[in-house]
Motif scaffolding. Sequence first.
Motif, PDB file in Angstrom:
ATOM      1  N   ILE A 188       0.834  -1.206   0.000  1.00 36.90           N
ATOM      2  CA  ILE A 188       0.000   0.000   0.000  1.00 36.90           C
ATOM      3  C   ILE A 188       0.866   1.252   0.000  1.00 36.90           C
ATOM      4  O   ILE A 188       0.605   2.209  -0.743  1.00 36.90           O
ATOM      5  CB  ILE A 188      -0.972  -0.015   1.200  1.00 36.90           C
ATOM      6  N   SER A 192       0.221   3.300  -3.367  1.00 36.12           N
ATOM      7  CA  SER A 192      -0.867   4.261  -3.173  1.00 36.12           C
ATOM      8  C   SER A 192      -0.324   5.676  -3.287  1.00 36.12           C
ATOM      9  O   SER A 192       0.596   6.060  -2.560  1.00 36.12           O
ATOM     10  CB  SER A 192      -1.523   4.065  -1.802  1.00 36.12           C
ATOM     11  N   CYS A 218      -6.550   1.118  -2.287  1.00 37.32           N
ATOM     12  CA  CYS A 218      -5.664   0.300  -1.459  1.00 37.32           C
ATOM     13  C   CYS A 218      -5.967  -1.183  -1.636  1.00 37.32           C
ATOM     14  O   CYS A 218      -5.049  -2.005  -1.790  1.00 37.32           O
ATOM     15  CB  CYS A 218      -5.809   0.688   0.020  1.00 37.32           C
TER      16      CYS A 218
END
Length: 233
Positions: A188, A192, A218
């Motif tokens: 993540i 992200s 995510c």
Amino acid sequence: MGTSKGYIPPKNAQWKQAKGAVTRMLGTSKGNEGTKEAISKYAEAYMSTHLANSNVTIVAGGVMNFLNSISVNGINATAQLLGLDSLLNKSGNELYKEILDYFARDFSTIDMQIIRDSLSETFKYLEVDTFEDFGKIASDEFLINFLIEFAVKNFEACFAEKILSKSDLANDYDQIMDDVSSIIENKIVTDSVLGETLQLDYLSKEGQDYIMSVCRGCFNTLSVMGDGYENLD
């Protein structure tokens, strides 16, 4: 880890694949690749059945509004505005309990128990000890760390019983979950990308839509870790 146990995933195609991937993770020597496959299938299944109905965006929105208010209005003004001035001189576990009660008081569902546990772990990770420490946290930093904890604790709630049922693996439970947590966090954090920080009411429809888009992003990034695996279910 300490999150709530006893969550029973539904019996549909996605969850069948997720359970199969976890079984293979526990029963083979695939190591990191097997754990990635299990996380991928879990993320895909969770998005298909539960994410849209979770209260995670509501709790996240409340905390993000709180953090933004501190950045704009200051700590004392925000505490008075939200009726939290009694917490200004509290610290540690005493502060945690009351701030968690304010943002995530409801214990009536597994979802809310997981959200509360995730919020607690996020504040610990961000090194919150006093009320003033909230002033050091940006809302986007909070959101990503909160969603990492939320994904980890949902995985644990779904599959803790399966892991613990393997008597030869029960003693390795903490290590298994540490491996899951590390992979989820790394994926993540790496993949992200948040846009420019938005000045929103995060409890409004626009704000909730934004948080859900980040949340879906995510889980999507976790789900693609399984690309290339042969479906063995």
